[in-house]
Design a protein around this motif. Structure first.
Motif, PDB file in Angstrom:
ATOM      1  N   ASN A 111       0.620  -1.216  -0.035  1.00  0.00           N
ATOM      2  CA  ASN A 111       0.160   0.043   0.016  1.00  0.00           C
ATOM      3  C   ASN A 111       0.981   1.206   0.035  1.00  0.00           C
ATOM      4  O   ASN A 111       1.900   1.113   0.073  1.00  0.00           O
ATOM      5  N   ALA A 112       0.267   2.407  -0.298  1.00  0.00           N
ATOM      6  CA  ALA A 112       1.088   3.559  -0.351  1.00  0.00           C
ATOM      7  C   ALA A 112       0.503   4.482   0.672  1.00  0.00           C
ATOM      8  O   ALA A 112      -0.534   4.310   1.477  1.00  0.00           O
ATOM      9  N   THR A 113       1.156   5.572   0.808  1.00  0.00           N
ATOM     10  CA  THR A 113       0.849   6.766   1.640  1.00  0.00           C
ATOM     11  C   THR A 113      -0.724   6.917   1.569  1.00  0.00           C
ATOM     12  O   THR A 113      -1.055   7.306   0.346  1.00  0.00           O
ATOM     13  N   GLY A 114      -1.284   7.021   2.825  1.00  0.00           N
ATOM     14  CA  GLY A 114      -2.999   7.529   2.569  1.00  0.00           C
ATOM     15  C   GLY A 114      -3.477   6.177   2.418  1.00  0.00           C
ATOM     16  O   GLY A 114      -4.868   6.088   2.440  1.00  0.00           O
ATOM     17  N   GLY A 115      -2.973   4.862   2.422  1.00  0.00           N
ATOM     18  CA  GLY A 115      -3.730   3.733   2.208  1.00  0.00           C
ATOM     19  C   GLY A 115      -3.975   3.333   0.760  1.00  0.00           C
ATOM     20  O   GLY A 115      -4.969   2.065   0.586  1.00  0.00           O
ATOM     21  N   GLY A 116      -3.626   3.725  -0.320  1.00  0.00           N
ATOM     22  CA  GLY A 116      -3.849   3.510  -1.495  1.00  0.00           C
ATOM     23  C   GLY A 116      -3.049   2.104  -1.990  1.00  0.00           C
ATOM     24  O   GLY A 116      -2.022   1.740  -1.191  1.00  0.00           O
ATOM     25  N   PRO A 117      -3.254   1.580  -3.244  1.00  0.00           N
ATOM     26  CA  PRO A 117      -2.555   0.306  -3.360  1.00  0.00           C
ATOM     27  C   PRO A 117      -1.121   0.618  -3.605  1.00  0.00           C
ATOM     28  O   PRO A 117      -0.812   1.426  -4.348  1.00  0.00           O
ATOM     29  N   GLY A 118      -0.270  -0.405  -3.392  1.00  0.00           N
ATOM     30  CA  GLY A 118       0.989  -0.305  -3.944  1.00  0.00           C
ATOM     31  C   GLY A 118       1.460  -0.995  -4.901  1.00  0.00           C
ATOM     32  O   GLY A 118       0.518  -2.045  -5.429  1.00  0.00           O
ATOM     33  N   VAL A 119       2.605  -1.343  -5.313  1.00  0.00           N
ATOM     34  CA  VAL A 119       2.970  -1.996  -6.494  1.00  0.00           C
ATOM     35  C   VAL A 119       2.742  -3.533  -6.405  1.00  0.00           C
ATOM     36  O   VAL A 119       2.317  -4.008  -7.322  1.00  0.00           O
ATOM     37  N   PHE A 120       3.010  -3.884  -5.232  1.00  0.00           N
ATOM     38  CA  PHE A 120       2.645  -5.471  -4.967  1.00  0.00           C
ATOM     39  C   PHE A 120       1.372  -5.709  -4.217  1.00  0.00           C
ATOM     40  O   PHE A 120       1.130  -6.567  -3.443  1.00  0.00           O
ATOM     41  N   ALA A 121       0.146  -4.777  -4.582  1.00  0.00           N
ATOM     42  CA  ALA A 121      -0.978  -4.967  -3.949  1.00  0.00           C
ATOM     43  C   ALA A 121      -1.525  -6.264  -4.168  1.00  0.00           C
ATOM     44  O   ALA A 121      -2.513  -6.838  -3.516  1.00  0.00           O
TER      45      ALA A 121
END
Length: 237
Positions: free
Chosen positions: A150-160
């Motif tokens: 996940n990313a900052t703010g809770g969005g999906p990251g590259v390995f979601a």
């Protein structure tokens, strides 16, 4: 073997020094870091906080040592004729996973001055990274790629979507020399921070293999990650 990992993983003799756990972000939920080459210390790992994930999601991909790494196994003997061919050394440029639609440029990250493992930035759109202490993808041994879930703010990251990968799914790594190393997923494993199999993940292998690593096991009570998730894949072309 046509490619050489000399200078990156020569012998994979782990240091007997106890690595330091840097308990930030995903670090609290990670296992032992990669064994170091002879004469160096084993890297610790850390990551920055990536926002509040859902209870079922994971965060950054930094495997963090919590104890003394075991000694690495010996370098494999000569390969039998039916062993898959390996590729010449060539640093990775990008990653593609057709089954999940994952595409990422690859950063090249190594160790910080304190011996901790560098991890990619945690912002939205952050790419995955290749750990430069591991073989280049396609060389004999386990190439290691790290990525956020996940990313900052809770969005999906590259390995979601790492957990969606199934045995046989293809992973393609474009390389600087214009070639593409194609791997097939063997399996995915979730490991607790106290039983992370350092040698199995980072130790020498007889063939060209790939590891995709992220964090798992988010505990909403503590706001920490108790596990790592590791995808194992083998070179097919």
């Amino acid at each position: 073997m046509t490619g050489s990992t000399t200078g990156r993983r020569g012998g994979l003799l782990a240091s007997a020094a106890t690595a330091v756990l840097l308990a930030t972000g995903c670090a609290a939920g990670s296992g032992d870091g990669p064994p170091a080459a002879s004469g160096s210390t084993s890297p610790a790992a850390s990551s920055s906080a990536t926002g509040t994930p859902s209870p079922t999601s994971s965060s950054t991909a930094a495997p963090s040592p919590t104890g003394t790494p075991p000694a690495a196994r010996a370098t494999p003997t000569a390969a039998p004729e039916d062993r898959p061919a390996v590729l010449d050394a060539s640093e990775p440029v990008s990653l593609t996973v057709p089954s999940t639609g994952t595409r990422s440029e690859l950063l090249h990250l190594g160790l910080r001055e304190d011996g901790s493992l560098e991890v990619p930035p945690e912002g939205p759109g952050s790419p995955a990274s290749w750990y430069t202490g591991s073989p280049t993808p396609g060389e004999r041994g386990p190439a290691v790629l790290l990525g956020h879930v996940n990313a900052t703010g809770g969005g999906p990251g590259v390995f979601a979507d790492l957990r969606q990968l199934a045995p046989g799914d293809r992973i393609e790594v474009a390389r600087e020399n214009g070639s593409t190393a194609v791997f097939a997923v063997d399996r995915g494993e979730q490991y607790g921070k106290d039983d992370f199999p350092t040698l199995e993940v980072y130790g020498n292998t007889a063939d060209a293999e790939l590891r995709l690593i992220t964090c798992d096991g988010y505990d909403p009570a503590t706001g920490e990650f108790d596990d790592n998730y590791v995808v194992y894949a083998s070179l097919v072309s």
